[in-house]
Design a protein around this motif. Structure first.
Motif, short mmCIF file in Angstrom:
data_model
loop_
_atom_site.label_atom_id
_atom_site.label_comp_id
_atom_site.label_asym_id
_atom_site.label_seq_id
_atom_site.Cartn_x
_atom_site.Cartn_y
_atom_site.Cartn_z
N ALA B 46 0.84 -1.21 0.00
CA ALA B 46 0.00 0.00 0.00
C ALA B 46 0.88 1.26 0.00
N GLY B 47 1.96 1.21 0.76
CA GLY B 47 2.86 2.36 0.82
C GLY B 47 3.50 2.62 -0.53
N ILE B 48 3.87 1.54 -1.23
CA ILE B 48 4.47 1.71 -2.56
C ILE B 48 3.44 2.31 -3.51
N ALA B 49 2.20 1.82 -3.43
CA ALA B 49 1.15 2.36 -4.31
C ALA B 49 0.98 3.86 -4.05
N ALA B 50 0.94 4.23 -2.77
CA ALA B 50 0.77 5.65 -2.44
C ALA B 50 1.95 6.47 -2.95
N GLY B 51 3.16 5.92 -2.84
CA GLY B 51 4.35 6.68 -3.18
C GLY B 51 4.61 6.77 -4.67
N THR B 52 4.11 5.80 -5.44
CA THR B 52 4.42 5.78 -6.86
C THR B 52 3.25 6.22 -7.73
N GLY B 53 2.05 6.24 -7.17
CA GLY B 53 0.88 6.57 -7.98
C GLY B 53 0.36 5.39 -8.78
N LEU B 54 0.98 4.21 -8.60
CA LEU B 54 0.44 3.01 -9.26
C LEU B 54 -0.76 2.51 -8.46
N THR B 55 -1.63 1.75 -9.12
CA THR B 55 -2.76 1.19 -8.38
C THR B 55 -2.26 0.06 -7.48
N ARG B 56 -3.04 -0.21 -6.43
CA ARG B 56 -2.63 -1.30 -5.52
C ARG B 56 -2.58 -2.63 -6.25
N ALA B 57 -3.50 -2.82 -7.20
CA ALA B 57 -3.52 -4.10 -7.95
C ALA B 57 -2.24 -4.25 -8.77
N THR B 58 -1.83 -3.14 -9.41
CA THR B 58 -0.60 -3.19 -10.21
C THR B 58 0.60 -3.48 -9.31
N VAL B 59 0.67 -2.76 -8.18
CA VAL B 59 1.81 -2.97 -7.28
C VAL B 59 1.83 -4.42 -6.80
#
Lengths: 419, 419
Positions: B46-59
């Protein structure tokens, strides 16, 4: 007070309104302008569309804005080579924005105007020994020369887009000259001394005057005027002081704090002559102009730097033994320092600039000899040593060219101001 | 013949198939992996999704691929700090790809394994005077040591993703060693001499062995292991030869032909001692290990480089006057060269590496003194002089770390091979 540069003659009031920071249009303006600037032959709108992938309609709209903003002009029609009307090529405008390059040096002031095509339109020089003059007085005189240059530019229909001042010393961000040893300047706040003067009045938030190191700007002048394809080199400005500009892939290397290039203080005889920097055996004490004049028997002649270089070249050309010996010794000292630099940085081109340019016929052979003898890789990869394309005045040209380059790189700033 | 590194233990057959060159997925893999590599604390999906702007599914999908490809692992669960199940953080895998760093030097061979987390897992050293040994024999011995290191890596469950060989000399593209003066090598074609050996067998088109200059790789080793935030510095490797690596903003500066950093051949006494390079008065003749040993009265002791450094440090620590004088003189010569480099490049950090690291307590003061005396900007901007974080073996570590860095920068290459 009238700003030293101002915007005039922009016919399309809509230009600036159409431009917004960060917009696609801004990008397109830059892409199309760079295409025109880099072209070998004036490209047509259709050619630009094909080369950039933009639609012809977009290119036409962008070109119209660039023409209205006096950044681009239509070239004379090409001769007819087939049926139909030949497309008119596009060129950078020679009557739009221009850069002002200024220089304070030990024995002269200079002001130079370069237009968008890169042509030097005016180059004014005032000789004066500036060592006994206070920084405030020197800058006052410079401002008068700048006003003269601006008037000449205005008579040509040009508009100054900014100015860059070259100083032979260490310049801090914000235009504070920390130390210019040969001028005797220490902690001189140039913008403060120019406060109230048009040179220091921001126009639309753009700082009007950038202060930079002379050797750095001279290297940019060489990048601007030198042979095409020469984008990585060491440019050495030999005057009373000796400075270097290091250009790597077309970009000036500035160092951790912008103070790179002090080649004049590389030790070439660590236990040798004391230097005014506090060190000992610095290159400047062996290959700077004062050392060469003294060795040639011309000590105390107190010649302006360029006159001194011409005088030395005349004497050397006439076979004067003392001058030839002095130049051979200076060239050897210079070669020792350059060999160290090439060992460290693996550069393949060394440019002799400033007062060294007219002396290159005599300095080059000992420099080449020291490189051959001392550079570990010399056997596999030749190092070109050549005189600078511009002589002693390349710092002012480099300063003016850097202003013009900013306009080409970011046309939106100019268009917004000129709207 | 078995390739020295091979792919094993990849559980998801779909990983490689899902990855295509140039695809968005490739970009996402790199972005997510870099995020995990650069994080201070193991980030959650979730943190990576928030930091990169990618969706959680993609991450989640990308992380699954990275875990399957053994590039990423789930950290131990964090202690519970609130309600609910704590998210499991992601870390670089310590049991996936690893880099092999190799070194041929004058008196030792080394092989080093670094895993993806940057940990040095194995470091094998074989002392031997390699000057009388032919390049073919030296490389044969090196290959045996490399096989040992690989076996140790395999026992740990690691897979070698590539190897980098450090050589104390001028390396041309394609792994040709033009000149390694202190080894006595000239025009040694390393890949040709290793032909048929696993080290030289490309795996999936990836050249298995990169050959590079020792001082360059030692600087990368320092970048890898040195204090955080130290990304621009001059790293000097002092052994029998003296080389330098110039790191600017985290990138190694290589020069026009990759032959930068030959600080050992900067002239410090232009009319001084002859050097084996053909020059005269090179730094190496005053601050290289042979010169220091001779001045300390240890000439002919023929000690391995690291033993020599330790021996000198012991003697200096015990107050031996000849050793102290020898180190003071060497430090002064080194300081003269370094002052020239700092004047030219305006670097704010100088790292004493290789055999200089253990001698830093005695070399540093004269180096600092020469900088203070000879660098024009010293009054305004201090230059930090410090010993290297890694001692004499940083070239092998830097070589291994450069392999690992390639994997992190371009994970798709590894994933495609490991599919």
């Amino acid at each position: 007070m009238t700003a030293l540069w101002q915007c005039q003659g922009v016919t399309s009031a809509s230009t600036a309104g159409a431009v917004r920071q960060g917009s696609l249009r801004e990008l397109n303006l830059a892409v199309v302008l760079r295409r025109i600037a880099a072209a070998d032959r004036p490209p047509s709108r259709a050619g630009i569309a094909a080369g950039t992938g933009l639609t012809r309609a977009t290119v036409s709209a962008v070109v119209d804005d660039l023409i209205a903003g006096r950044l681009v002009a239509e070239a004379e029609p090409a001769p007819r080579t087939g049926a139909g009307r030949p497309a008119r090529g596009l060129v950078l405008a020679s009557d739009g924005p221009a850069g002002l390059g200024l220089e304070v040096n030990v024995d002269y002031l200079a002001a130079c105007v370069v237009d968008l095509t890169g042509t030097v339109r005016h180059h004014l020089v005032r000789r004066a020994d500036l060592r006994p003059v206070s920084p405030a007085d020197a800058l006052e005189r410079l401002a008068a020369l700048a006003a003269e240059a601006r008037a000449a530019a205005v008579r040509d229909g040009l508009t100054l887009a900014g100015a860059t001042l070259a100083v032979p010393g260490l310049v801090d961000s914000g235009g504070l000259v920390r130390l210019a040893p040969n001028l005797g300047w220490r902690d001189v706040d140039v913008p403060a001394l120019l406060a109230g003067h048009p040179l220091a009045e921001p126009v639309d938030g753009i700082p009007p005057l950038v202060v930079d190191n002379e050797a750095n700007l001279a290297a940019l002048g060489e990048l601007h005027a030198g042979p095409p394809g020469s984008t990585s080199f060491l440019h050495i400005t030999g005057e009373i002081g000796i400075g270097a500009g290091i250009v790597l892939d077309g970009v000036l290397y500035r160092g951790a704090r912008g103070w790179s290039g002090e080649i004049g203080h590389i030790p070439v005889q660590p236990q040798g002559r004391p230097c005014r920097c506090g060190g000992q055996g610095c290159l400047e004490r062996y290959a700077g102009q004062e050392a060469v004049l003294a060795a040639a028997g011309l000590a105390g002649a107190d010649l302006p730097a360029d006159t001194a270089a011409t005088r030395l070249a005349d004497l050397a050309g006439a076979g004067d033994p003392a001058t030839l010996a002095a130049l051979a010794d200076a060239g050897t000292a210079l070669g020792v320092a350059v060999a160290g630099v090439v060992n460290l940085l693996d550069l393949d081109t060394v440019v002799l600039g400033g007062g060294y340019a007219p002396l290159a016929p005599w300095l080059r052979p000992p420099v080449v000899a020291e490189i051959a003898r001392r550079v570990l890789t010399a056997a596999w990869s030749p190092v070109t040593v050549r005189p600078a394309a511009l002589g002693a005045r390349s710092a002012a040209v480099g300063g003016a060219a850097s202003v013009v380059r900013r306009v080409v790189d970011q046309p939106v700033g100019w268009l917004a101001r000129s709207g």
